[in-house]
Design a protein around this motif. Structure first.
Motif, mmCIF file in Angstrom:
data_model
loop_
_atom_site.group_PDB
_atom_site.id
_atom_site.type_symbol
_atom_site.label_atom_id
_atom_site.label_comp_id
_atom_site.label_asym_id
_atom_site.label_seq_id
_atom_site.Cartn_x
_atom_site.Cartn_y
_atom_site.Cartn_z
ATOM 1 N N VAL A 133 0.838 -1.205 0.000
ATOM 2 C CA VAL A 133 0.000 0.000 0.000
ATOM 3 C C VAL A 133 0.871 1.252 0.000
ATOM 4 C CG1 VAL A 133 -1.675 1.315 1.359
ATOM 5 C CG2 VAL A 133 -1.948 -1.163 1.088
ATOM 6 N N HIS A 134 1.961 1.200 0.776
ATOM 7 C CA HIS A 134 2.847 2.361 0.846
ATOM 8 C C HIS A 134 3.471 2.660 -0.518
ATOM 9 C CE1 HIS A 134 5.624 5.265 2.564
ATOM 10 N NE2 HIS A 134 6.629 4.639 1.939
ATOM 11 N N GLY A 135 3.808 1.593 -1.276
ATOM 12 C CA GLY A 135 4.446 1.783 -2.579
ATOM 13 C C GLY A 135 3.457 2.053 -3.691
ATOM 14 N N PHE A 136 2.150 1.894 -3.415
ATOM 15 C CA PHE A 136 1.136 2.095 -4.449
ATOM 16 C C PHE A 136 0.741 3.573 -4.515
ATOM 17 C CE2 PHE A 136 -3.470 2.292 -5.524
ATOM 18 C CZ PHE A 136 -3.369 1.881 -6.852
ATOM 19 N N LYS A 137 0.731 4.127 -5.706
ATOM 20 C CA LYS A 137 0.386 5.543 -5.887
ATOM 21 C C LYS A 137 -1.027 5.629 -6.478
ATOM 22 C CE LYS A 137 4.478 6.707 -4.540
ATOM 23 N NZ LYS A 137 4.673 7.248 -3.180
ATOM 24 N N ASN A 150 -1.045 -5.853 -8.424
ATOM 25 C CA ASN A 150 -1.899 -5.984 -9.615
ATOM 26 C C ASN A 150 -3.374 -5.957 -9.244
ATOM 27 O OD1 ASN A 150 0.381 -6.188 -11.142
ATOM 28 N ND2 ASN A 150 0.051 -8.271 -11.855
ATOM 29 N N VAL A 151 -3.730 -6.693 -8.182
ATOM 30 C CA VAL A 151 -5.142 -6.730 -7.771
ATOM 31 C C VAL A 151 -5.578 -5.367 -7.235
ATOM 32 C CG1 VAL A 151 -6.823 -7.844 -6.249
ATOM 33 C CG2 VAL A 151 -4.979 -9.200 -7.263
ATOM 34 N N LEU A 152 -4.714 -4.738 -6.428
ATOM 35 C CA LEU A 152 -5.036 -3.424 -5.871
ATOM 36 C C LEU A 152 -5.201 -2.386 -6.978
ATOM 37 C CD1 LEU A 152 -5.438 -1.652 -3.380
ATOM 38 C CD2 LEU A 152 -2.939 -1.332 -3.292
ATOM 39 N N SER A 153 -4.323 -2.435 -7.977
ATOM 40 C CA SER A 153 -4.408 -1.492 -9.101
ATOM 41 C C SER A 153 -5.732 -1.646 -9.839
ATOM 42 C CB SER A 153 -3.232 -1.723 -10.056
ATOM 43 O OG SER A 153 -3.349 -0.900 -11.190
#
Length: 623
Positions: free
Chosen positions: A482-486, A518-521
């Motif tokens: 989550v921290h690395g996801f923008k 991938n799923v979060l995106s």
């Protein structure tokens, strides 16, 4: 006795002829080596690879035919390693064609064998998998050659005075036992001392059974001579005199050397073992026909392919056998009969092979070929090779390349078109910038497709061999992801619902985080700007066979999917959104599936159109 020996010789010769025919007509490489790596036998396929004849292989090692010394050294070390063990092994290896210099790849089944005299040998069955070495492994074939030595039968007489323990013999007995005439009469212990250590207890037990009146004495055992040689004898006798209380007083019998017969029986057993090993291990099916061209044998692999048992076709001629096989075929791939195969073998460079389609445990595509034999008991062999998987792989490869080309053509066409406009027309700064932005965007899409294709190819090719598995803290993995996801600046960060209890899995952290990402995106791309994305952790109780599992659940409130769309989620390049407004390659969930399955996990999907989608990644929990 001579008549019996001759019968055994005839059986042995017939078995050897059939084995030789099967081996030489087998399209796979079959060979057998001794401890020094020298060929004891090699079939025509091996001889063709080395540019020689089967006869010229015998007594030579790979170095006599293969200029690649590194391969030769590897072959010798490998077979010695396997001969030192007891388990059959399957290995993938390569060999250089002496004539063309081309390297071929083989999947080899290697079976260590120990002869009756303790010599170590190896049977190798090698299947050429050059075209499919990245897709599947096949089996490797080999063969061993047997030598039979038959000598004249010798016989002696013995007479045991049980109370005194003295045994007397005729001269022939001493000759057989390798003793001089000083041993025409001797204590029983002298006879016991001649017994092979491994046979001594059994011989004594049989003697005691005879003395007790249970059964006559009969034993086939080994005798050890003073010069160190060992041979087999058939020893027979019975109690001929007892006292009034039934106590045995005298026992007589004959002593016949059966070394030749025993060797022949062992050779026949070895032949049978080799035939069984070849037919059991070979993935190819065989049907042999006798001199009248009637079915005399079907291999286990043929039954597995077709469901046709030997009892159904035993003794059938070519016409009757063809009728049974045709009934099993689909209209799109009928068996055209033996005459068609013979004609095609003469006119077709492929060697007269045809393809049929049968229905047994699903649709199967079989390659069929016919080989003639000059052996007296085998007139021809019909062989079958299951190429269903190869055909499916070829079809999948074609479909994949077609789809990949289509997906790449769309952004490429945009890039080409707008680049052409920029090169051929004078545009204002705003239009040029717009066109360059489109080119940049489409180039990024192409790069994403190519990168994800490479990721998918690497994962599939290595099947997790390059994964670095270690104990990982699940909550920490999710928080790092989550921290690395923008997420878009106007969207809230995902809501985390994580238990206080620390949970651990064994995983490649980078690969698992790639799957999470991938799923979060997708959850953000396919949901509205004001909706919430949630990540939850759930666990299951311990269950036999699966243990405890942890589910990483991603919940969005987006466009959702219909049941038909849900079934296609893991198809490569499939995208539920057909508008083209949502960026993506259609490969993300395929990558997620490969990663999770290589972690012994599974994916659970639920979705409702217009409501949202829930994706749960189930992984084994440790601790």
């Amino acid at each position: 006795m001579k008549s019996h020996s001759l019968d055994l010789k005839s059986e042995l010769l017939a078995a050897n002829a059939m084995l030789r025919t099967v081996i030489d007509e087998n399209p796979n490489i079959i060979l057998m080596k001794d401890w020094d790596g020298k060929f004891l036998i090699g079939n025509r396929a091996l001889a063709d690879l080395y540019g020689t004849t089967p006869e010229n292989l015998v007594g030579k090692d790979d170095g006599a035919f293969n200029p690649n010394t590194e391969q030769v050294d590897f072959f010798l070390k490998n077979v010695r390693s396997i001969m030192s063990q007891t388990e059959t092994q399957v290995v993938l290896e390569e060999s250089t064609n002496t004539t063309t210099g081309e390297v071929s790849y083989y999947q080899s089944i290697k079976k260590p064998i120990t002869t009756a005299d303790g010599k170590k040998q190896i049977l190798v069955i090698a299947n050429d998998v050059t075209e499919l070495k990245r897709v599947q492994k096949r089996l490797e074939e080999s063969e061993r050659r047997l030598n039979y030595v038959l000598d004249a039968t010798r016989e002696g007489i013995w007479d045991w005075d049980i109370p005194t323990g003295i045994v007397t013999h005729n001269h022939r007995w001493c000759v057989i036992a390798g003793l001089d005439d000083n041993y025409l009469s001797h204590p029983l212990e002298t006879f016991v001392g001649l017994l092979h250590p491994d046979d001594s207890a059994d011989v004594k037990e049989r003697l005691q059974s005879c003395l007790a009146g249970t059964a006559p004495y009969r034993s086939e055992h080994r005798i050890c001579l003073e010069n160190g040689s060992v041979f087999w004898v058939l020893d027979r006798g019975d109690v001929v005199e007892r006292n009034d209380e039934g106590v045995p007083l005298r026992m007589v019998g004959s002593f016949v050397e059966v070394n030749d017969r025993k060797k022949t029986e062992q050779a026949l057993a070895m032949q049978s073992q080799l035939l069984n090993a070849i037919f059991e291990l070979s993935p190819d099916g065989f049907v042999s026909f006798d001199e009248a061209r009637r079915v005399s044998y079907v291999s286990p692999a043929f039954k597995r392919m077709t469901g046709i048992d030997f009892s159904q076709v035993n003794g059938l001629d070519e016409v009757a056998f063809t009728d049974i096989l045709v009934d099993l075929c689909l209209p799109t791939g009928k068996f055209r009969g033996f005459d068609a195969l013979r004609k095609k073998r003469v006119t077709d460079k492929s060697g007269g092979r045809e393809f049929i389609e049968v229905v047994h445990g699903g649709k199967r595509i079989l390659e069929v070929g016919l080989r003639s034999s000059e052996a007296s008991m085998v007139s021809q062999i019909l062989y079958f090779r299951d190429v269903t998987h190869e055909s499916e792989v070829d079809q999948m490869k074609s479909e994949f390349l077609s789809t990949a080309a289509h997906e790449l053509r769309t952004p490429m066409a945009s890039i080409y078109g707008f680049a052409e406009v920029l090169l051929t027309q004078e545009l204002d700064a705003e239009s040029s910038k717009e066109f360059l932005s489109i080119i940049f965007k489409q180039s990024g899409l192409m790069a994403s497709i190519l990168n994800e294709l490479l990721d998918l190819a690497r994962i599939e090719a290595r099947r997790g061999k390059d994964f670095v598995f270690e104990v990982a803290h699940v909550q920490a993995l999710i928080e790092e992801t989550v921290h690395g996801f923008k997420q878009p600046s106007w969207r809230e960060a995902p809501k985390l619902v994580l238990p206080v209890e620390s949970l651990y899995i064994k995983a490649d952290q980078k690969k698992v985080q790639q799957a999470f990402l991938n799923v979060l995106s997708n959850a953000y791309k396919y949901s509205t700007a004001t909706s919430q994305v949630t990540i939850e952790l759930i666990t299951t109780p311990f269950a036999a066979g699966v243990g405890r599992r942890i589910g990483i659940r991603f919940i969005d409130q987006g466009i959702g999917m219909t049941p038909a769309q849900l079934e296609r989620v893991f198809e490569r390049f499939y995208r539920a959104d057909t508008s083209g407004n949502i960026p993506g390659t259609g490969l993300g969930m395929s990558i997620v599936k490969e990663i999770i399955e290589l972690h012994d996990g599974e994916i659970e999907l639920s979705s409702n159109a217009g409501v949202g989608t829930t994706v749960t990644l189930w992984l084994p929990l440790i601790g």
